[in-house]
Scaffold this motif. Structure first.
Motif, PDB file in Angstrom:
ATOM      1  N   GLY A 102      13.041 -34.415  52.397  1.00 21.18           N
ATOM      2  CA  GLY A 102      12.149 -35.160  53.265  1.00 21.18           C
ATOM      3  C   GLY A 102      12.799 -36.376  53.891  1.00 21.18           C
ATOM      4  O   GLY A 102      13.997 -36.424  54.150  1.00 21.18           O
ATOM      5  N   ARG A 103      11.981 -37.395  54.109  1.00 23.45           N
ATOM      6  CA  ARG A 103      12.418 -38.606  54.794  1.00 23.45           C
ATOM      7  C   ARG A 103      13.555 -39.268  54.030  1.00 23.45           C
ATOM      8  O   ARG A 103      13.515 -39.398  52.819  1.00 23.45           O
ATOM      9  CB  ARG A 103      11.246 -39.560  54.928  1.00 23.45           C
ATOM     10  N   PRO A 111      22.510 -39.748  53.096  1.00 19.85           N
ATOM     11  CA  PRO A 111      21.085 -39.866  53.347  1.00 19.85           C
ATOM     12  C   PRO A 111      20.371 -40.066  52.012  1.00 19.85           C
ATOM     13  O   PRO A 111      20.461 -39.223  51.117  1.00 19.85           O
ATOM     14  CB  PRO A 111      20.719 -38.508  53.960  1.00 19.85           C
ATOM     15  N   LEU A 112      19.717 -41.173  51.832  1.00 19.76           N
ATOM     16  CA  LEU A 112      19.088 -41.495  50.559  1.00 19.76           C
ATOM     17  C   LEU A 112      17.583 -41.287  50.655  1.00 19.76           C
ATOM     18  O   LEU A 112      16.946 -41.748  51.608  1.00 19.76           O
ATOM     19  CB  LEU A 112      19.404 -42.943  50.193  1.00 19.76           C
ATOM     20  N   GLY A 113      17.024 -40.565  49.669  1.00 22.48           N
ATOM     21  CA  GLY A 113      15.585 -40.301  49.683  1.00 22.48           C
ATOM     22  C   GLY A 113      15.005 -40.305  48.285  1.00 22.48           C
ATOM     23  O   GLY A 113      15.533 -40.962  47.388  1.00 22.48           O
ATOM     24  N   SER A 114      13.940 -39.569  48.108  1.00 22.91           N
ATOM     25  CA  SER A 114      13.284 -39.519  46.793  1.00 22.91           C
ATOM     26  C   SER A 114      13.857 -38.364  45.964  1.00 22.91           C
ATOM     27  O   SER A 114      14.502 -37.466  46.482  1.00 22.91           O
ATOM     28  CB  SER A 114      11.778 -39.360  46.980  1.00 22.91           C
ATOM     29  N   PHE A 115      13.590 -38.415  44.671  1.00 23.33           N
ATOM     30  CA  PHE A 115      14.126 -37.430  43.735  1.00 23.33           C
ATOM     31  C   PHE A 115      12.980 -36.506  43.316  1.00 23.33           C
ATOM     32  O   PHE A 115      12.122 -36.904  42.521  1.00 23.33           O
ATOM     33  CB  PHE A 115      14.726 -38.122  42.507  1.00 23.33           C
TER      34      PHE A 115
ATOM     35  N   LYS B  45       8.644 -37.654  36.918  1.00 24.18           N
ATOM     36  CA  LYS B  45       8.063 -36.738  37.893  1.00 24.18           C
ATOM     37  C   LYS B  45       7.662 -37.547  39.114  1.00 24.18           C
ATOM     38  O   LYS B  45       6.997 -38.582  39.001  1.00 24.18           O
ATOM     39  CB  LYS B  45       6.835 -36.054  37.297  1.00 24.18           C
ATOM     40  N   LEU B  46       8.056 -37.078  40.294  1.00 25.01           N
ATOM     41  CA  LEU B  46       7.717 -37.770  41.533  1.00 25.01           C
ATOM     42  C   LEU B  46       6.236 -37.599  41.827  1.00 25.01           C
ATOM     43  O   LEU B  46       5.732 -36.475  41.899  1.00 25.01           O
ATOM     44  CB  LEU B  46       8.548 -37.210  42.688  1.00 25.01           C
ATOM     45  N   LEU B  47       5.536 -38.728  42.010  1.00 28.08           N
ATOM     46  CA  LEU B  47       4.120 -38.687  42.355  1.00 28.08           C
ATOM     47  C   LEU B  47       3.877 -39.064  43.812  1.00 28.08           C
ATOM     48  O   LEU B  47       3.084 -38.419  44.513  1.00 28.08           O
ATOM     49  CB  LEU B  47       3.324 -39.655  41.478  1.00 28.08           C
ATOM     50  N   ILE B  48       4.513 -40.135  44.242  1.00 24.99           N
ATOM     51  CA  ILE B  48       4.281 -40.684  45.576  1.00 24.99           C
ATOM     52  C   ILE B  48       5.617 -41.064  46.187  1.00 24.99           C
ATOM     53  O   ILE B  48       6.465 -41.659  45.517  1.00 24.99           O
ATOM     54  CB  ILE B  48       3.359 -41.919  45.497  1.00 24.99           C
ATOM     55  N   PHE B  49       5.810 -40.718  47.455  1.00 30.86           N
ATOM     56  CA  PHE B  49       7.002 -41.144  48.178  1.00 30.86           C
ATOM     57  C   PHE B  49       6.585 -41.886  49.445  1.00 30.86           C
ATOM     58  O   PHE B  49       5.435 -41.800  49.891  1.00 30.86           O
ATOM     59  CB  PHE B  49       7.920 -39.957  48.482  1.00 30.86           C
ATOM     60  N   ASP B  50       7.524 -42.635  49.983  1.00 38.45           N
ATOM     61  CA  ASP B  50       7.270 -43.438  51.178  1.00 38.45           C
ATOM     62  C   ASP B  50       6.048 -44.343  51.005  1.00 38.45           C
ATOM     63  O   ASP B  50       5.243 -44.508  51.927  1.00 38.45           O
ATOM     64  CB  ASP B  50       7.098 -42.546  52.414  1.00 38.45           C
ATOM     65  N   ALA B  51       5.912 -44.870  49.819  1.00 40.75           N
ATOM     66  CA  ALA B  51       4.893 -45.859  49.439  1.00 40.75           C
ATOM     67  C   ALA B  51       3.481 -45.300  49.294  1.00 40.75           C
ATOM     68  O   ALA B  51       2.719 -45.782  48.452  1.00 40.75           O
ATOM     69  CB  ALA B  51       4.880 -47.033  50.418  1.00 40.75           C
TER      70      ALA B  51
END
Lengths: 128, 107
Positions: A102-103, A111-115, B45-51
């Motif tokens: 994603g973003r 490119p740094l994003g979420s895991f 565990k990822l719950l929320i991204f981009d705030a």
């Protein structure tokens, strides 16, 4: 469901090295950036570094510069984390984590994003 | 490195309560902020991204908001299965850094 699988627990003596593997058998990590994060007993999460899909670029946290090496076998989509010169303070659970597609925010080539998916963790115990 | 300060470090609430966790960044990270849930002995565990964007499959009782340096994570109807430690994480700058965590318990 993506399952990321890491190698098993390790016990090492101070000064030794450890190498931990990470793969996703049903959903290969081929096109993903993979990060490593560690967690000392009862403590928070600490980012260690990241490797690109091609396996030819890495970025390490300052705290681990010179001691950590990330590699990947592109033929098997397995990623490895090797930590050398182990000391007792390195006793921790080590996680690999797949970066979401994603973003992202770009830092040079990275490119740094979420895991979005994490391995189950590998306990590394350093003890004489 | 950007410092992420979470508060409180722990909280205890009743089933059905609304709980809110705060995360403050030491510098502006726009909305490059994620929230993770970690249950004992398990991986985060990822719950929320981009705030504020809920990851697929995450119950709608979880929500996030904020931008710049102040962020908030809310569980609107606390359930027994929400017992966990919650971490914020920024990716507005290298290296990515995590907050110290908030342990949520049921009274």
């Amino acid at each position: 469901q993506v399952q990321v699988v890491q190698s098993g627990a390790e016990v090492k003596k101070p000064g030794a090295s450890v190498k931990v593997s990470c793969e996703a058998p049903r959903y290969p990590l081929t096109n993903y950036y993979v990060h490593w994060v560690r967690q000392a007993p009862g403590q928070g999460l600490e980012w260690m570094g990241v490797i690109n899909p091609g396996g030819d670029k890495t970025r390490y946290a300052q705290n681990f510069q010179g001691r950590v090496t990330l590699t990947r076998d592109t033929s098997t989509s397995t990623v490895y984390m090797e930590l050398s010169s182990l000391r007792s303070e390195d006793t921790a659970v080590y996680y690999c984590a797949r970066q979401s597609l994603g973003r992202v925010r770009f830092f040079d080539w990275l490119p740094l994003g979420s895991f979005d998916y994490w391995g189950q963790g590998t306990l590394v115990t350093v003890s004489s | 490195d950007i410092q992420m300060t979470q508060s409180p470090s722990s909280l205890s609430a009743s089933v059905g309560d609304r709980v809110t966790i705060t995360c403050q960044a030491s510098q502006d990270i726009t909305n490059y902020l994620n929230w993770y849930q970690q249950k004992p002995g398990k991986a985060p565990k990822l719950l929320i991204f981009d705030a504020s964007t809920l990851e697929t499959g995450v119950p709608s009782r979880f929500s996030g908001r904020g931008s710049g340096t102040h962020f908030f994570f809310t569980i609107s109807n606390l359930q027994p299965e929400d017992i966990a430690t919650y971490y914020c994480q920024q990716y507005g700058n290298l290296p990515p850094t995590f907050g110290g965590g908030t342990k949520v318990e049921i009274e």
